[in-house]
Write an enzyme that holds these catalytic residues in place. Sequence first.
Site, PDB file in Angstrom:
ATOM      1  N   ASP A   1      11.396   3.669   1.527  1.00  0.00           N
ATOM      2  CA  ASP A   1      10.882   2.319   1.450  1.00  0.00           C
ATOM      3  C   ASP A   1      10.625   2.035  -0.033  1.00  0.00           C
ATOM      4  O   ASP A   1      10.605   2.960  -0.862  1.00  0.00           O
ATOM      5  CB  ASP A   1       9.586   2.206   2.263  1.00  0.00           C
ATOM      6  CG  ASP A   1       8.981   0.823   2.210  1.00  0.00           C
ATOM      7  OD1 ASP A   1       9.735  -0.156   2.320  1.00  0.00           O
ATOM      8  OD2 ASP A   1       7.754   0.724   2.045  1.00  0.00           O
TER       9      ASP A   1
ATOM     10  N   ASP B   1       8.275  -0.917  -1.697  1.00  0.00           N
ATOM     11  CA  ASP B   1       6.929  -1.326  -2.100  1.00  0.00           C
ATOM     12  C   ASP B   1       5.887  -0.342  -1.586  1.00  0.00           C
ATOM     13  O   ASP B   1       5.754  -0.131  -0.388  1.00  0.00           O
ATOM     14  CB  ASP B   1       6.624  -2.722  -1.558  1.00  0.00           C
ATOM     15  CG  ASP B   1       7.638  -3.759  -2.036  1.00  0.00           C
ATOM     16  OD1 ASP B   1       7.902  -3.801  -3.246  1.00  0.00           O
ATOM     17  OD2 ASP B   1       8.166  -4.506  -1.193  1.00  0.00           O
TER      18      ASP B   1
ATOM     19  N   ASP C   1       5.291   4.034   3.647  1.00  0.00           N
ATOM     20  CA  ASP C   1       3.833   3.916   3.525  1.00  0.00           C
ATOM     21  C   ASP C   1       3.228   2.954   4.540  1.00  0.00           C
ATOM     22  O   ASP C   1       2.003   2.860   4.641  1.00  0.00           O
ATOM     23  CB  ASP C   1       3.443   3.459   2.122  1.00  0.00           C
ATOM     24  CG  ASP C   1       3.806   2.008   1.863  1.00  0.00           C
ATOM     25  OD1 ASP C   1       2.964   1.279   1.301  1.00  0.00           O
ATOM     26  OD2 ASP C   1       4.927   1.599   2.203  1.00  0.00           O
TER      27      ASP C   1
END
Length: 243
Positions: free
Chosen positions: A13, A15, A194
């Site tokens: 991922d 961001d 996250d």
Amino acid sequence: MTNVLASQAVLFDLDGVLTDTAAVHRRAWSVLFTEFLPTVAPDAAPYTDADYFALVDGKARSAGVRSVLASRGVSVPDGSADDPPDAQTVHGLGNRKNVRFTDIIRGDGVEVFEGSLRVVDLLGAAGIPMAVVSSSRNAVLVLETARLLDRFQVVVDGVTAERDQLAGKPAPDMFLTAAKELGVEPARTVVIEDAVSGVEAGHRGGFWVVGVDRGTGVAALIEAGANEVVTDLANLLEGDSSR
């Protein structure tokens, strides 16, 4: 502990995993809803960072708008993707948030997590294929600004999802598409995420999922399907993780 060098590929991922742009997203969403919600639901609870983690993080922009509005009992028309930022529609609000986000990125630049860069460097030196899988439509802008774009063989982002009609996270479609483009098997591929929605997507796709706790919480990431959780990607090189 995952040995990333033993995997067929690693899907990141963006961001909050590679770049500290999750903080910029939180800021842009906060500005949007702090301004907008009082105009349509003056008695509703104020928007907070808890809303970001619970309702927005990891989702496509329009899905995030719908989630927050629904949590306050607010409904607006969906509109269309090219709605102007001042339109009182789901897409208009999403585009308004995006203006805030891109203004911050262009003005302040992008910070890359040092531990994440170490892992990317290590994987690159070992010849392990890498992809970025992000719900953001700004992924290429962020990667270019951070000077990371040439590190990844594949980028599957919000633009890709719209073009190819891929279901967004928590559906596994975006990760499965990246794996297919890299020619690797999910069971031998690591996903690093996250957000709860991203972890769930990786788990549903049959990947080994490493959760990165940047504020979501270890328990939430494990409950969503993370095989292990770290607080920084450097932990993958140091043998420190939670399960």
